[in-house]
Design a protein around this motif. Structure first.
Motif, PDB file in Angstrom:
ATOM      1  N   ARG A   1       5.671   3.725  19.678  1.00  0.00           N
ATOM      2  CA  ARG A   1       4.906   2.546  19.274  1.00  0.00           C
ATOM      3  C   ARG A   1       5.361   2.104  17.889  1.00  0.00           C
ATOM      4  O   ARG A   1       6.059   2.822  17.194  1.00  0.00           O
ATOM      5  CB  ARG A   1       3.405   2.853  19.263  1.00  0.00           C
ATOM      6  CG  ARG A   1       2.989   3.984  18.319  1.00  0.00           C
ATOM      7  CD  ARG A   1       1.484   4.110  18.218  1.00  0.00           C
ATOM      8  NE  ARG A   1       1.099   5.217  17.357  1.00  0.00           N
ATOM      9  CZ  ARG A   1       0.562   6.337  17.783  1.00  0.00           C
ATOM     10  NH1 ARG A   1       0.357   6.512  19.082  1.00  0.00           N
ATOM     11  NH2 ARG A   1       0.220   7.295  16.939  1.00  0.00           N
ATOM     12  N   ALA A   2       4.948   0.903  17.555  1.00  0.00           N
ATOM     13  CA  ALA A   2       5.101   0.408  16.187  1.00  0.00           C
ATOM     14  C   ALA A   2       3.807  -0.333  15.846  1.00  0.00           C
ATOM     15  O   ALA A   2       3.262  -1.026  16.715  1.00  0.00           O
ATOM     16  CB  ALA A   2       6.294  -0.535  16.092  1.00  0.00           C
ATOM     17  N   PRO A   3       3.309  -0.210  14.639  1.00  0.00           N
ATOM     18  CA  PRO A   3       3.865   0.581  13.541  1.00  0.00           C
ATOM     19  C   PRO A   3       3.797   2.075  13.824  1.00  0.00           C
ATOM     20  O   PRO A   3       3.059   2.519  14.701  1.00  0.00           O
ATOM     21  CB  PRO A   3       2.974   0.202  12.357  1.00  0.00           C
ATOM     22  CG  PRO A   3       1.672  -0.186  12.975  1.00  0.00           C
ATOM     23  CD  PRO A   3       2.028  -0.855  14.267  1.00  0.00           C
ATOM     24  N   LYS A   4       4.568   2.830  13.044  1.00  0.00           N
ATOM     25  CA  LYS A   4       4.582   4.283  13.177  1.00  0.00           C
ATOM     26  C   LYS A   4       3.971   4.924  11.931  1.00  0.00           C
ATOM     27  O   LYS A   4       4.467   4.739  10.831  1.00  0.00           O
ATOM     28  CB  LYS A   4       6.015   4.800  13.364  1.00  0.00           C
ATOM     29  CG  LYS A   4       6.508   4.746  14.807  1.00  0.00           C
ATOM     30  CD  LYS A   4       7.833   5.450  14.967  1.00  0.00           C
ATOM     31  CE  LYS A   4       8.200   5.558  16.444  1.00  0.00           C
ATOM     32  NZ  LYS A   4       9.498   6.209  16.655  1.00  0.00           N
TER      33      LYS A   4
ATOM     34  N   TYR B   1       3.386   3.884   6.001  1.00  0.00           N
ATOM     35  CA  TYR B   1       3.794   3.899   7.406  1.00  0.00           C
ATOM     36  C   TYR B   1       4.977   2.959   7.587  1.00  0.00           C
ATOM     37  O   TYR B   1       5.315   2.194   6.690  1.00  0.00           O
ATOM     38  CB  TYR B   1       2.644   3.491   8.342  1.00  0.00           C
ATOM     39  CG  TYR B   1       2.100   2.091   8.148  1.00  0.00           C
ATOM     40  CD1 TYR B   1       2.690   0.987   8.766  1.00  0.00           C
ATOM     41  CD2 TYR B   1       0.972   1.861   7.360  1.00  0.00           C
ATOM     42  CE1 TYR B   1       2.189  -0.287   8.600  1.00  0.00           C
ATOM     43  CE2 TYR B   1       0.466   0.579   7.185  1.00  0.00           C
ATOM     44  CZ  TYR B   1       1.077  -0.488   7.811  1.00  0.00           C
ATOM     45  OH  TYR B   1       0.584  -1.763   7.641  1.00  0.00           O
TER      46      TYR B   1
ATOM     47  N   ASP C   1       8.160  -0.564  12.025  1.00  0.00           N
ATOM     48  CA  ASP C   1       9.057  -0.622  13.169  1.00  0.00           C
ATOM     49  C   ASP C   1       9.101   0.737  13.862  1.00  0.00           C
ATOM     50  O   ASP C   1       8.437   1.682  13.446  1.00  0.00           O
ATOM     51  CB  ASP C   1      10.465  -1.013  12.704  1.00  0.00           C
ATOM     52  CG  ASP C   1      10.977  -0.041  11.648  1.00  0.00           C
ATOM     53  OD1 ASP C   1      11.619   0.947  12.020  1.00  0.00           O
ATOM     54  OD2 ASP C   1      10.694  -0.250  10.439  1.00  0.00           O
ATOM     55  N   THR C   2       9.933   0.862  14.893  1.00  0.00           N
ATOM     56  CA  THR C   2       9.996   2.096  15.670  1.00  0.00           C
ATOM     57  C   THR C   2      10.951   3.134  15.107  1.00  0.00           C
ATOM     58  O   THR C   2      10.897   4.298  15.493  1.00  0.00           O
ATOM     59  CB  THR C   2      10.430   1.795  17.125  1.00  0.00           C
ATOM     60  OG1 THR C   2      11.723   1.180  17.103  1.00  0.00           O
ATOM     61  CG2 THR C   2       9.432   0.882  17.808  1.00  0.00           C
TER      62      THR C   2
ATOM     63  N   TRP D   1      11.354   4.076  11.820  1.00  0.00           N
ATOM     64  CA  TRP D   1      10.948   4.555  10.499  1.00  0.00           C
ATOM     65  C   TRP D   1      11.699   3.838   9.377  1.00  0.00           C
ATOM     66  O   TRP D   1      11.879   4.379   8.289  1.00  0.00           O
ATOM     67  CB  TRP D   1      11.179   6.058  10.342  1.00  0.00           C
ATOM     68  CG  TRP D   1      10.571   6.926  11.395  1.00  0.00           C
ATOM     69  CD1 TRP D   1      11.218   7.553  12.411  1.00  0.00           C
ATOM     70  CD2 TRP D   1       9.190   7.279  11.521  1.00  0.00           C
ATOM     71  NE1 TRP D   1      10.327   8.282  13.166  1.00  0.00           N
ATOM     72  CE2 TRP D   1       9.083   8.136  12.644  1.00  0.00           C
ATOM     73  CE3 TRP D   1       8.030   6.985  10.796  1.00  0.00           C
ATOM     74  CZ2 TRP D   1       7.859   8.681  13.062  1.00  0.00           C
ATOM     75  CZ3 TRP D   1       6.817   7.519  11.204  1.00  0.00           C
ATOM     76  CH2 TRP D   1       6.738   8.357  12.325  1.00  0.00           C
TER      77      TRP D   1
END
Length: 702
Positions: free
Chosen positions: A225-228, A277, A280-281, A283
């Protein structure tokens, strides 16, 4: 009509903001917040809005004047809080409306998480969404009836006008709605005492983790998922579970996640430390605020992972994170500050998120010269590392060996070049306008960082980390703890004025117990137990078998919350339950074990479907279902052998030591002159003593 307004609030809360120019600081207006110490509240002290802090006398005045409360909650590092302040709260037209019709209250959610919890539940019940700034309209008695997060000026004015009209002309409907909502807020927080339940077993735990694993991102780490969010308690539990149950596939997931987070832009490669955090996916692009409460637990996590894997990357992350905290968040007296803002002034003098941290390709090329080509490859100054507007956020995706081979370098030579380049960039970055510092000191957040330093010392062996830990522990002992083991929540400029919450007692008790394990100084064990006993006396709910978030000495709000879900910070009840179980091992006749077991039973129904939301609780499942070792070291060489034992990752254990007799039964009548013995016990039943750390660890890991 009122339902329509609530739906509008949901739409408004999802509205995206726009870039705002920074207005010059003026002192045309000054409100009551000028007398507060919270940097967030002080940021609003010169707004034309007549802000007040959350105080009983302010609520009483609202009742006397029959005005609704306008409660706005945020924190100093919150980007959208700053945006709404510029658009709305610095605007005199908006302020006039607010002042004429509401009692306006500003709350720092970090100082008053008890209030924030209640109103966050309220907005989520109203709209299904939450976040900060959190804006609530409530009756004079505090019962909420409208809420939204960020709202642009025009919609804010429109919403407030509609609410004023409703309050004046249709009060009964608002009162009914607020009453029903408040009843719901109370109901969702109830915890049933499930005394007849059996304990969650290992088969159930395996099934829970299997279901949880379906959401793992096996390539980029974390979850799909995003945010991470980094969620250190998730990976701390999975490290524990993988190691004690021989789950190599889960250990691989932990390693992928820790590597990718360390490689990502979420980790500040130049200055150390983690941001809040990633949006995006992969990092890559962080929400740039840096919080102490993230960096403390992440220091613990990477230290423990290093103990298991000996991965040098993890050690480097620990070292850089502690260096960041030492450089940017440490008070001269030993306390740790709370955060650095996401926003800073860009080259045009405008507040911009991430301005302090990002680089253009041209800047990097000019600064790094001949080493830029390698740096460009190492940190992806390419389409993979591009953020927006020509700015790059440094991110790795290859290990040192691969880059070194490509450029015919040894790994040490490559590391030397990259460290030199990062040093050049740090020197240049310091010239920029720095993000604002939130320099208030919070007890629980300091406890989290204290535990991080203890773990770093324990597993990396750096004496400087113990020195930092002791200085912080002594600061908290001196400034935050009363003679009766009552605690303050906050400290700023020598001032502490907010009573602590369960989180503070649980986290600091845990940190002091960990500090005792690496020093064998009985003072820290005494303090840990004293804090737990105070919490038992003033926070424990005999009906549910859980602990309230607020003390029985504090003025009651809409409810006394019971916190059970493990979020970015593990829940106060899960930390307290772990503390109780460990103290049961030291004081088996004091009833601590039964309390911990009951707390686990009360919440375990949610474990099967929501393991990641109860990750810290799941450590307790492992403690209860597997051998938990009490390790006692007695004799002249107890400190050296104890230190050697503590280097090993032994999550299902507690370590005590003394030269002769000590403060717990495990250390009594075990001294033999001229010898040092290690006793490995389970519930007080001990195996034959051994005389080396290696032999002791072997008894627990065979």
């Amino acid at each position: 009509m009122i339902r329509k307004i609530f739906l509008l609030a949901v739409l408004f809360s999802l509205t995206q903001g726009c870039t705002q120019k920074t207005s010059k600081v003026t002192h045309k207006h000054t409100n009551a917040l000028i007398n507060e110490t919270s940097p967030y509240l002080l940021q609003h002290a010169h707004n034309p809005v007549n802000w007040e802090a959350w105080k009983p006398e302010v609520l009483e005045r609202a009742k006397k004047e029959d005005k609704p409360l306008l409660i706005s909650i945020g924190y100093a590092a919150c980007h959208w809080c700053h945006v709404m302040e510029k658009e709305c709260f610095e605007d005199e037209e908006v302020a006039q409306m607010m002042n004429e019709n509401f009692i306006n209250i500003k709350i720092d959610r970090e100082e008053r998480p008890d209030v924030d919890q209640i109103y966050m539940d309220a907005i989520q019940m109203m709209s299904g969404n939450g976040g900060w700034p959190l804006n609530i309209i409530a009756l004079p008695d505090g019962k909420p009836f409208w809420g939204a997060t960020y709202v642009p000026k025009d919609n804010w004015i429109k919403s407030l006008n509609q609410l004023i009209e409703l309050y004046q002309n249709d009060r009964s409907r608002i009162v009914d709605y607020a009453t029903n909502l408040s009843n719901g807020i109370t109901a969702i927080n109830l915890v049933e005492n499930k005394s007849d339940s059996g304990l969650f077993n290992m088969e159930q735990l395996d099934q829970s983790v299997t279901g949880w694993a379906r959401h793992f991102d096996n390539y980029l780490g974390g979850h799909k998922r995003a945010p991470k969010f980094m969620m250190p308690n998730n990976w701390d539990f999975l490290l524990h579970y993988a190691q004690t149950n021989d789950k190599p596939e889960l250990m691989e997931q932990v390693n992928v996640t820790l590597k990718r987070m360390a490689y990502g832009g979420i980790f500040d490669h130049i200055g150390g430390g983690f941001s809040r955090y990633a949006v995006d996916t992969k990092w890559h692009v962080p929400h740039f605020e840096k919080m102490l409460y993230d960096n403390g637990p992440l220091t613990s996590l990477y230290s423990r992972a290093y103990a298991v894997t000996k991965n040098k990357l993890y050690k480097e992350v620990v070292e850089k994170t502690i260096a960041f905290v030492q450089e940017e968040l440490t008070d001269d007296k030993g306390g740790f500050y709370s955060s650095l803002d996401a926003d800073s002034l860009d080259k045009n003098g405008e507040l911009e998120e991430g301005a302090y941290y990002v680089w253009t390709k041209e800047q990097l090329g000019q600064l790094l010269g001949a080493d830029f080509e390698i740096f460009k490859d190492y940190f992806n100054i390419n389409s993979y590392g591009l953020w927006e507007h020509g700015n790059y956020v440094l991110i790795r995706d290859k290990d040192d060996v691969e880059i070194a081979e490509k450029y015919n370098l040894s790994v040490p030579d490559l590391k030397e070049k990259m460290n030199k380049a990062l040093s050049v960039l740090k020197t240049e970055r310091i010239k920029r306008s720095k993000p604002r510092l939130d320099d208030k000191i919070l007890t629980s957040w300091n406890g989290l960082m204290l535990s991080g330093l203890v773990d770093a010392y324990r597993y990396l062996g750096n004496e400087e980390y113990l020195t930092m830990a002791l200085k912080n522990a002594e600061f908290l002992e001196r400034e935050m703890i009363g003679d009766d083991y009552s605690l303050f929540r906050n400290h700023k400029n020598g001032n502490s004025d907010i009573d602590a919450f369960l989180e503070d007692y649980a986290v600091l008790s845990e940190a002091y117990l960990g500090l005792y394990e690496v020093t064998f100084d009985e003072k820290w064990l005494k303090h840990s137990k004293g804090l737990m006993e105070y919490a038992k006396a003033h926070f424990y709910d005999i009906n549910s078998g859980m602990f309230f978030y607020t003390s029985d000495k504090d003025k009651s709000l809409i409810r006394r919350s019971i916190e059970t879900i493990d979020k970015e910070i593990s829940s106060s009840n899960s930390i307290m339950a772990k503390n109780l179980l460990k103290f049961h091992k030291l004081y088996p006749d004091d009833g601590y074990g039964a309390m911990a077991k009951q707390m686990l039973k009360n919440v375990q129904d949610d474990f099967a479907e929501s393991g990641q939301g109860f990750a810290n609780w799941l450590n307790l499942v492992l403690f209860e279902n597997q051998n938990f070792y009490e390790i006692a070291v007695v004799g002249e060489n107890y400190k050296k052998i104890g230190k050697d034992i503590s280097h090993s990752y032994l999550p299902n254990s507690i370590l005590v030591g003394s030269e002769k007799d000590g403060p717990v039964e495990l250390l009594t009548n075990r001294y033999a002159e001229g010898e040092t013995f290690v006793y490995v016990c389970i519930e007080g039943a001990c195996k034959l003593p051994v005389q080396t750390a290696e032999d002791a660890v072997g008894l627990m890991t065979k």
